[in-house]
Design an enzyme around this catalytic site. Structure first.
Site, PDB file in Angstrom:
ATOM      1  CE  LYS A 151      -6.253  -3.560   1.524  1.00  0.00           C
ATOM      2  NZ  LYS A 151      -5.606  -2.545   0.208  1.00  0.00           N
ATOM      3  CD  GLU A 226       8.192  -3.914  10.260  1.00  0.00           C
ATOM      4  OE1 GLU A 226       8.788  -2.756   9.982  1.00  0.00           O
ATOM      5  OE2 GLU A 226       9.052  -4.343  10.532  1.00  0.00           O
ATOM      6  CB  CYS A 260       9.868   1.935   4.185  1.00  0.00           C
ATOM      7  SG  CYS A 260      10.034   0.433   4.204  1.00  0.00           S
ATOM      8  CD  GLU A 349       8.284   7.174   3.930  1.00  0.00           C
ATOM      9  OE1 GLU A 349       6.614   7.077   3.840  1.00  0.00           O
ATOM     10  OE2 GLU A 349       9.159   5.784   4.207  1.00  0.00           O
TER      11      GLU A 349
HETATM   12  P1  NAD Z   1      -0.945   2.871   3.042  1.00  0.00           P
HETATM   13  O1  NAD Z   1      -0.392   3.451   3.977  1.00  0.00           O
HETATM   14  O2  NAD Z   1      -1.309   3.979   2.027  1.00  0.00           O
HETATM   15  O3  NAD Z   1      -1.372   1.612   2.013  1.00  0.00           O
HETATM   16  C1  NAD Z   1      -0.753   0.607   3.019  1.00  0.00           C
HETATM   17  C2  NAD Z   1      -2.112  -0.810   2.986  1.00  0.00           C
HETATM   18  O4  NAD Z   1      -2.993   0.388   3.821  1.00  0.00           O
HETATM   19  C3  NAD Z   1      -2.723  -0.320   1.321  1.00  0.00           C
HETATM   20  O5  NAD Z   1      -2.714  -2.169   1.145  1.00  0.00           O
HETATM   21  C4  NAD Z   1      -3.985   0.590   1.596  1.00  0.00           C
HETATM   22  O6  NAD Z   1      -4.492  -0.471   0.888  1.00  0.00           O
HETATM   23  C5  NAD Z   1      -3.842  -0.598   2.993  1.00  0.00           C
HETATM   24  N1  NAD Z   1      -4.536   0.784   3.589  1.00  0.00           N
HETATM   25  C6  NAD Z   1      -4.856   2.249   3.566  1.00  0.00           C
HETATM   26  N2  NAD Z   1      -5.781   2.355   4.481  1.00  0.00           N
HETATM   27  C7  NAD Z   1      -6.413   1.579   5.123  1.00  0.00           C
HETATM   28  C8  NAD Z   1      -7.198   1.557   6.579  1.00  0.00           C
HETATM   29  N3  NAD Z   1      -7.742   2.729   6.826  1.00  0.00           N
HETATM   30  N4  NAD Z   1      -7.376   0.338   6.610  1.00  0.00           N
HETATM   31  C9  NAD Z   1      -6.570  -1.068   6.845  1.00  0.00           C
HETATM   32  N5  NAD Z   1      -6.510  -0.653   5.859  1.00  0.00           N
HETATM   33  C10 NAD Z   1      -5.767   0.703   4.745  1.00  0.00           C
HETATM   34  O7  NAD Z   1       0.523   3.029   2.228  1.00  0.00           O
HETATM   35  P2  NAD Z   1       1.210   2.929   0.719  1.00  0.00           P
HETATM   36  O8  NAD Z   1       1.372   4.679   0.001  1.00  0.00           O
HETATM   37  O9  NAD Z   1       1.044   2.394  -0.464  1.00  0.00           O
HETATM   38  O10 NAD Z   1       1.968   2.947   0.957  1.00  0.00           O
HETATM   39  C11 NAD Z   1       4.484   3.111   1.380  1.00  0.00           C
HETATM   40  C12 NAD Z   1       4.271   3.499   2.348  1.00  0.00           C
HETATM   41  O11 NAD Z   1       4.778   2.134   2.966  1.00  0.00           O
HETATM   42  C13 NAD Z   1       5.597   3.880   3.200  1.00  0.00           C
HETATM   43  O12 NAD Z   1       4.654   5.584   4.045  1.00  0.00           O
HETATM   44  C14 NAD Z   1       6.438   3.602   3.412  1.00  0.00           C
HETATM   45  O13 NAD Z   1       8.049   3.697   4.242  1.00  0.00           O
HETATM   46  C15 NAD Z   1       6.291   2.433   4.531  1.00  0.00           C
HETATM   47  N6  NAD Z   1       6.634   1.154   4.212  1.00  0.00           N
HETATM   48  C16 NAD Z   1       7.018   0.826   5.188  1.00  0.00           C
HETATM   49  C17 NAD Z   1       7.741  -0.259   5.461  1.00  0.00           C
HETATM   50  C18 NAD Z   1       8.583  -1.086   6.868  1.00  0.00           C
HETATM   51  O14 NAD Z   1       8.787  -2.039   6.324  1.00  0.00           O
HETATM   52  N7  NAD Z   1       8.735   0.104   7.269  1.00  0.00           N
HETATM   53  C19 NAD Z   1       7.567  -0.913   3.863  1.00  0.00           C
HETATM   54  C20 NAD Z   1       7.122  -0.919   2.620  1.00  0.00           C
HETATM   55  C21 NAD Z   1       6.655   0.607   2.936  1.00  0.00           C
END
Ligand code: NAD
Length: 448
Positions: A151, A226, A260, A349
């Site tokens: 997804k 992650e 991240c 962050e």
């Molecule tokens: P997010 O948590 O809002 O969304 C991430 C994904 O999760 C999206 O596909 C979203 O649709 C899905 N999602 C949202 N709510 C959900 C739920 N209740 N159940 C299942 N899936 C759900 O994050 P974002 O704003 O898209 O991404 C930014 C974040 O990602 C930052 O905090 C960043 O640090 C983190 N990130 C971490 C890494 C790593 O490897 N550690 C890499 C990239 C980004």
């Protein structure tokens, strides 16, 4: 979902989001495909992954251009990201034929282990690195014999959809790798509750990751997380200050800070603090912010207007800032803040091109400040003292450390966070352990 080019605000297309029923259907098909995919001979599975890698290689430019339009990534980054998918597929195409078990000496018989695939793996991908994060999950998952439903983030589904087409063209059977654009609260949440999804790989925010972890408990579902980071870049007085200052902007402003691993807390030893800032300022002002499709551009726009507002809310009285193009687009300039450690930007962050600088007196204080966060994803240490480099690298609580550089993700090496930055490791030689279950067989051998 209405998609917009972040650098022009132009409408670029509409991608429908999957309903609950469509999500269930995709999971059912992935489950159906699992039986035959796991039975494909290891050498044939390897060949299919290699063919997939070749096709990605042949479409690097197309995939990169898609990411420029959909996510506003600079073209040079986007090419690297597409090639990273190719490389990760190549790397794990070596795995099916090496997925060996063990024979363990025991009395009374023969004991051996198998590394068995789990079943359907649900990959949940964020918008900041749509291609690499997809590849880090799908390549080892498929190599181990699992099927994958991915997804993408609502705003950035285009490259993942194209990768799914390339996978089919490479010969992956229907249902082995499915991309399902959908809302997190519907499709993503269904991965958590659907009993046929045996593992979730989630990359995203810590808040959502915690909810997913709690949800997975209900079925004792396997999970890799992650999550976020608030990563320190520690500069000691004996470091190569010119190089440290020249590289610090790119360690945080790359991908407009939507990373991240962004080194968003800059800790500088007090004795060289002023000198370092004097070197940092021209380096920050020199970051070329502009149209992401141009080869010379080093930083593009943010993903959306709402995200730009969020980033801006952290900035009050910047020490200095770079510049951005005029006109439409979700631009925000490279920004340096001075911090005494009490502001939100120091602790949270920001996920934008904002770095906070703060002095420290000695090694002990540097480590204490670096560790004063719930996160622990990555960190950089700059010093010419090799013993100090090792001491600090061991003392700073982060999953991925870098000395005199800002390396974060190399597909040959394990990647992941400690503390609230995550759970489990991706990439590197051990990634298949996260997509398999060790099963043990004891066979009684009778005495002659
Ligand atoms: P997010 O948590 O809002 O969304 C991430 C994904 O999760 C999206 O596909 C979203 O649709 C899905 N999602 C949202 N709510 C959900 C739920 N209740 N159940 C299942 N899936 C759900 O994050 P974002 O704003 O898209 O991404 C930014 C974040 O990602 C930052 O905090 C960043 O640090 C983190 N990130 C971490 C890494 C790593 O490897 N550690 C890499 C990239 C980004």
């Amino acid at each position: 979902m209405r998609l917009v080019d972040p650098s022009t605000e132009d409408f670029i297309g509409d991608v429908p989001l999957a309903s609950l029923a469509e999500t269930d259907e995709a999971i059912r098909r992935a489950h159906e495909a699992f039986g035959s995919w796991r039975a494909v001979a290891p050498g044939d599975r390897a060949r299919l992954l290699r063919r997939f890698a070749v096709l990605v290689d042949e479409h690097v430019e197309e995939l990169a251009q898609l990411e420029v339009r959909n996510a506003g990534h600079t073209i040079s980054n986007a090419r690297w990201e597409a090639r990273n998918v190719r490389d990760v597929l190549d790397y794990y195409s070596g795995a099916p034929e090496r997925l060996v078990g063990r024979q363990i000496p025991v009395p009374g018989g023969l004991d051996f282990t198998f590394a068995e695939p789990l079943g359907v793996v649900g990959l949940i991908v964020p918008w900041n690195f749509p291609m690499p994060i997809a590849g880090w999950g799908l390549a080892p998952a498929l190599a181990a014999g699992n099927t994958v439903v991915l997804k993408p983030a609502e705003a950035t589904p285009l490259t993942a959809l194209r990768l799914a087409e390339l996978g089919l063209e490479a010969g992956l059977p229907e249902g082995v790798f499915t991309v399902l654009p959908g809302a997190g609260s519907i499709a993503g949440q269904r991965f958590v509750t659907h009993p046929l999804v045996r593992k979730i790989c989630f990359t995203g925010s810590t808040a959502v990751g915690k909810r997913i972890m709690a949800g997975c408990a209900d079925q004792v579902k396997r999970l890799t997380l992650e999550l976020g980071g608030k990563n320190p870049n520690i500069i000691f007085a004996d470091a190569d200050l010119e190089r440290a200052a020249a590289t610090a902007p790119y360690a945080v402003f790359d991908n407009a800070g939507q990373d991240c691993c962004a080194r968003s807390r800059l800790l500088v030893q007090a004795s060289v603090y002023d000198k370092f800032l004097a070197l940092l300022e021209p380096a920050v002002r020199g970051v070329r912010v502009g149209q992401p499709g141009l080869d010379e551009t080093e930083m593009g726009p943010l993903i959306s207007a709402a995200h730009r507002d969020k980033v801006a809310s952290y900035v009050d009285d910047p020490l200095f800032q770079g510049t951005v193009p005029e006109g439409p687009g979700f631009w925000y300039p490279p920004t340096v803040l001075e911090s005494a450690g009490r502001d939100r930007a120091w602790h949270e962050e920001v996920f934008g091109p904002v770095v906070s600088v703060r002095p420290f007196t000695d090694e002990a204080e540097a480590v204490e400040l670096a560790n004063d966060t719930e996160y622990g994803l990555s960190a950089s240490v700059w010093t010419r003292d090799a013993s100090r480099a090792v001491r600090v690298a061991r003392a700073v609580q982060a999953g991925t450390l870098s000395v005199n550089s800002h390396s974060s993700v190399r597909y040959w090496t394990p990647f992941g966070g400690v503390k609230q930055s995550g759970l489990g490791r991706e990439l590197g030689p051990d990634a298949l352990a996260g997509f398999t279950e060790v099963r043990n067989v004891f066979m009684s051998v009778e005495e002659a």
